[in-house]
Design a protein around this motif. Structure first.
Motif, PDB file in Angstrom:
ATOM      1  N   ASP A 208      38.866 -13.009 -50.185  1.00 49.82           N
ATOM      2  CA  ASP A 208      38.398 -13.037 -51.584  1.00 49.82           C
ATOM      3  C   ASP A 208      38.421 -11.654 -52.226  1.00 49.82           C
ATOM      4  O   ASP A 208      38.395 -11.547 -53.449  1.00 49.82           O
ATOM      5  N   LYS A 209      38.383 -10.619 -51.415  1.00 47.24           N
ATOM      6  CA  LYS A 209      38.128  -9.286 -51.973  1.00 47.24           C
ATOM      7  C   LYS A 209      39.234  -8.271 -51.698  1.00 47.24           C
ATOM      8  O   LYS A 209      39.085  -7.083 -51.950  1.00 47.24           O
ATOM      9  N   GLY A 227      29.146  -7.111 -43.885  1.00 45.91           N
ATOM     10  CA  GLY A 227      29.306  -8.568 -43.833  1.00 45.91           C
ATOM     11  C   GLY A 227      30.381  -8.975 -42.839  1.00 45.91           C
ATOM     12  O   GLY A 227      30.964  -8.135 -42.130  1.00 45.91           O
ATOM     13  N   TYR A 231      34.634  -7.596 -39.777  1.00 47.69           N
ATOM     14  CA  TYR A 231      35.199  -7.899 -38.453  1.00 47.69           C
ATOM     15  C   TYR A 231      36.701  -8.128 -38.492  1.00 47.69           C
ATOM     16  O   TYR A 231      37.392  -7.871 -37.504  1.00 47.69           O
ATOM     17  N   LEU A 245      32.994 -13.729 -37.002  1.00 50.60           N
ATOM     18  CA  LEU A 245      33.879 -14.418 -37.943  1.00 50.60           C
ATOM     19  C   LEU A 245      35.041 -13.497 -38.318  1.00 50.60           C
ATOM     20  O   LEU A 245      34.833 -12.394 -38.812  1.00 50.60           O
ATOM     21  N   GLY A 297      28.694 -10.707 -34.681  1.00 50.24           N
ATOM     22  CA  GLY A 297      28.001  -9.762 -35.560  1.00 50.24           C
ATOM     23  C   GLY A 297      27.374 -10.504 -36.722  1.00 50.24           C
ATOM     24  O   GLY A 297      28.036 -11.329 -37.362  1.00 50.24           O
ATOM     25  N   VAL A 298      26.095 -10.221 -36.990  1.00 45.74           N
ATOM     26  CA  VAL A 298      25.386 -10.914 -38.067  1.00 45.74           C
ATOM     27  C   VAL A 298      24.834  -9.946 -39.131  1.00 45.74           C
ATOM     28  O   VAL A 298      24.397 -10.380 -40.196  1.00 45.74           O
ATOM     29  N   GLY A 322      28.532  -8.423 -52.558  1.00 45.63           N
ATOM     30  CA  GLY A 322      28.580  -9.072 -51.240  1.00 45.63           C
ATOM     31  C   GLY A 322      27.564  -8.524 -50.255  1.00 45.63           C
ATOM     32  O   GLY A 322      27.412  -7.306 -50.116  1.00 45.63           O
ATOM     33  N   MET A 324      25.542  -7.531 -46.692  1.00 44.96           N
ATOM     34  CA  MET A 324      25.964  -6.798 -45.489  1.00 44.96           C
ATOM     35  C   MET A 324      25.861  -7.643 -44.224  1.00 44.96           C
ATOM     36  O   MET A 324      26.324  -7.231 -43.153  1.00 44.96           O
ATOM     37  N   VAL A 326      24.105 -11.803 -42.667  1.00 42.52           N
ATOM     38  CA  VAL A 326      23.619 -13.160 -42.986  1.00 42.52           C
ATOM     39  C   VAL A 326      22.179 -13.014 -43.497  1.00 42.52           C
ATOM     40  O   VAL A 326      21.214 -13.340 -42.809  1.00 42.52           O
ATOM     41  N   PHE A 327      22.069 -12.500 -44.736  1.00 43.80           N
ATOM     42  CA  PHE A 327      20.755 -12.087 -45.243  1.00 43.80           C
ATOM     43  C   PHE A 327      19.826 -13.264 -45.488  1.00 43.80           C
ATOM     44  O   PHE A 327      18.623 -13.082 -45.657  1.00 43.80           O
ATOM     45  N   GLU A 328      20.383 -14.502 -45.489  1.00 44.49           N
ATOM     46  CA  GLU A 328      19.537 -15.679 -45.709  1.00 44.49           C
ATOM     47  C   GLU A 328      18.567 -15.862 -44.541  1.00 44.49           C
ATOM     48  O   GLU A 328      17.514 -16.489 -44.688  1.00 44.49           O
TER      49      GLU A 328
HETATM   50  P1  AMP Z   1      30.588 -14.105 -50.116  1.00 47.63           P
HETATM   51  O1  AMP Z   1      30.417 -15.389 -50.866  1.00 47.63           O
HETATM   52  O2  AMP Z   1      31.988 -13.864 -49.656  1.00 47.63           O
HETATM   53  O3  AMP Z   1      29.986 -12.915 -50.836  1.00 47.63           O
HETATM   54  O4  AMP Z   1      29.779 -14.281 -48.757  1.00 47.63           O
HETATM   55  C1  AMP Z   1      28.407 -14.426 -48.707  1.00 47.63           C
HETATM   56  C2  AMP Z   1      28.047 -15.061 -47.404  1.00 47.63           C
HETATM   57  O5  AMP Z   1      28.515 -14.282 -46.348  1.00 47.63           O
HETATM   58  C3  AMP Z   1      26.548 -15.199 -47.205  1.00 47.63           C
HETATM   59  O6  AMP Z   1      26.210 -16.560 -47.175  1.00 47.63           O
HETATM   60  C4  AMP Z   1      26.310 -14.541 -45.855  1.00 47.63           C
HETATM   61  O7  AMP Z   1      25.438 -15.281 -45.032  1.00 47.63           O
HETATM   62  C5  AMP Z   1      27.680 -14.518 -45.248  1.00 47.63           C
HETATM   63  N1  AMP Z   1      27.819 -13.464 -44.240  1.00 47.63           N
HETATM   64  C6  AMP Z   1      27.576 -12.157 -44.394  1.00 47.63           C
HETATM   65  N2  AMP Z   1      27.753 -11.498 -43.245  1.00 47.63           N
HETATM   66  C7  AMP Z   1      28.095 -12.419 -42.317  1.00 47.63           C
HETATM   67  C8  AMP Z   1      28.411 -12.361 -40.929  1.00 47.63           C
HETATM   68  N3  AMP Z   1      28.394 -11.184 -40.269  1.00 47.63           N
HETATM   69  N4  AMP Z   1      28.744 -13.510 -40.305  1.00 47.63           N
HETATM   70  C9  AMP Z   1      28.771 -14.675 -40.975  1.00 47.63           C
HETATM   71  N5  AMP Z   1      28.487 -14.799 -42.298  1.00 47.63           N
HETATM   72  C10 AMP Z   1      28.160 -13.677 -42.961  1.00 47.63           C
END
Ligand code: AMP
Length: 401
Positions: A208-209, A227, A231, A245, A297-298, A322, A324, A326-328
């Motif tokens: 996407d970026k 994020g 990787y 991922l 990696g999370v 974006g 860094m 899985v901040f949820e």
């Molecule tokens: P985006 O829509 O591309 O900005 O991606 C946002 C999503 O990326 C969020 O839901 C995050 O949970 C996910 N994300 C960020 N880092 C990771 C990671 N290391 N592994 C899996 N998902 C990730």
């Protein structure tokens, strides 16, 4: 601004079609008999333009989409609750039309007094909206004397309510205050930024970026990657990433970007890893390669947080899109939270900071720091397209100054 803006228009006594972005989240009330708006940020962002129309004695005819109805009415996508919310915010009556185009709407507009507001039902109840059908655009244009686009969030789309309709007002299609603000801030950041300039890019997918990173690498001093997308870059460099991922079909593109961006591109040097996204209690910090194929990696690790915080702290201009990690999941949110704090602190020290993209905006709100940055963009996809250096059709369609 190369385009007309609302300040160039004589609004008094005119029916002013205003394309707003009222694509807000709705929640079915506990009694399950009505929908309520759960985040009115986008409604509030449109107020300066709406107020300018009504205070000038114009009639504000608001157009918007909400969600993704499949070209026909669905109650969960109705804008009726948004009209109520707007009325409450402005402490005035906001009329709502359950029809979007046609003679009934036209009559309502004719009879409403100057200085009042009408919100039309969801433009995406018509499949002709997203195909930019000329006759639907013409039906919309029939309702007004002039056109204002204030919907930055859809400016990257070629739809009837933001591109087709503008063609009917070749001399009277202007940017609203919000669109103007987004374009000026992002435009200045790309064309004449104060240096050092830092781009903080994260999220799930590098695909996407790619265009953003390629375009920004000619402009910024540092690109900090976080994020899951980190990787794909690390694997491209031959660094082990466990079961993180990775977009394997993008490895070649990642290598090309590494080549283009050179020393400007920064990748995480340490990571928070876990056996799965659902196992936060098993998280560990790993420095360098992720040798264990059973972990992914999370989040970025503490060493990376320190490096990125330092670089963001030195920035005079910073753009963030974006998360860094899985901040949820709270246990995986440290990297994203630290960057929200770093961006807010840079703002405090005089940097221009712009945050955009649904997840980064959610992250900055989660840290209650949304008012501590220069600008929270209302457009995710539109901001990315702009940062790629691409023309936005919704802007292109407006009248040249
Ligand atoms: P985006 O829509 O591309 O900005 O991606 C946002 C999503 O990326 C969020 O839901 C995050 O949970 C996910 N994300 C960020 N880092 C990771 C990671 N290391 N592994 C899996 N998902 C990730």
């Amino acid at each position: 601004m190369q385009k007309l803006t609302i300040a160039d228009l004589d609004l008094h006594g005119k029916c002013v079609l205003v394309r707003v972005d009222f694509n807000v989240p709705l929640h079915l009330s506990d009694k399950s008999d009505y929908y309520e708006v759960t985040d009115d940020t986008r409604i509030r962002a449109a107020l300066p333009t709406i107020n300018a129309v009504t205070k000038s004695g114009g009639k504000a005819i608001l157009l918007s989409h909400l969600g993704r109805p499949k070209g026909q009415p669905e109650e969960r996508f109705s804008l009726a609750p948004v009209a109520d919310q707007l009325g409450q915010i402005l402490d005035t009556t906001v009329r709502f039309s359950s029809e979007t185009v046609g003679s009934v709407v036209a009559k309502t507009i004719r009879t409403m007094p100057n200085g009042t507001i009408l919100l039309l039902e969801n433009t995406r109840y018509f499949s002709d909206e997203i195909t930019n059908d000329p006759s639907f655009a013409s039906d919309l244009a029939d309702l007004g004397d002039m056109y204002i686009n204030d919907a930055f969030g859809t400016a990257h789309r070629s739809h009837a309510s933001n591109v087709g309709v503008a063609a009917h007002f070749p001399d009277l299609s202007a940017a609203g205050y919000l669109l103007e603000k987004e374009l000026l801030l992002l435009g200045n950041a790309l064309q004449s930024p104060s240096h050092p300039m830092v781009a903080l890019i994260g999220g799930a997918k590098v695909s996407d970026k790619m265009g953003v990173i390629a375009n920004l690498s000619a402009i910024v001093d540092h690109i900090l990657i976080g994020g899951a997308m980190a990787y794909t870059f690390l694997m491209a460099k031959g660094i082990k990433v466990g079961k993180s991922l990775v977009e394997k079909d993008r490895i070649d593109d990642a290598l090309e970007l590494i080549d283009i961006a050179g020393d400007k591109l920064h990748l995480p040097s340490d990571h928070i890893v876990s056996t799965s996204l659902d196992s936060p209690l098993e998280r560990q910090t790993v420095t360098g390669e992720i040798e264990d194929d059973n972990v992914l990696g999370v989040d970025i690790g503490p060493q990376t947080i320190a490096t990125y915080t330092d670089l963001v702290g030195q920035a005079r201009t910073c753009i963030w899109n974006g998360p860094m990690g899985v901040f949820e999941v709270p246990e995986y949110a440290a990297g994203t939270t630290a960057m929200a704090q770093a961006v807010a602190s840079a703002t405090d020290h005089g940097a221009i900071t712009i945050v955009g993209g649904g997840d980064s905006v959610a992250a900055i709100k989660q840290s209650h720091l949304q008012h501590k940055v220069t600008h929270v963009s209302t457009g995710g996809g539109a901001m990315l397209k702009f940062l790629e250096g691409k023309t936005l059709p919704g802007v292109d369609a407006l009248t040249d100054r």
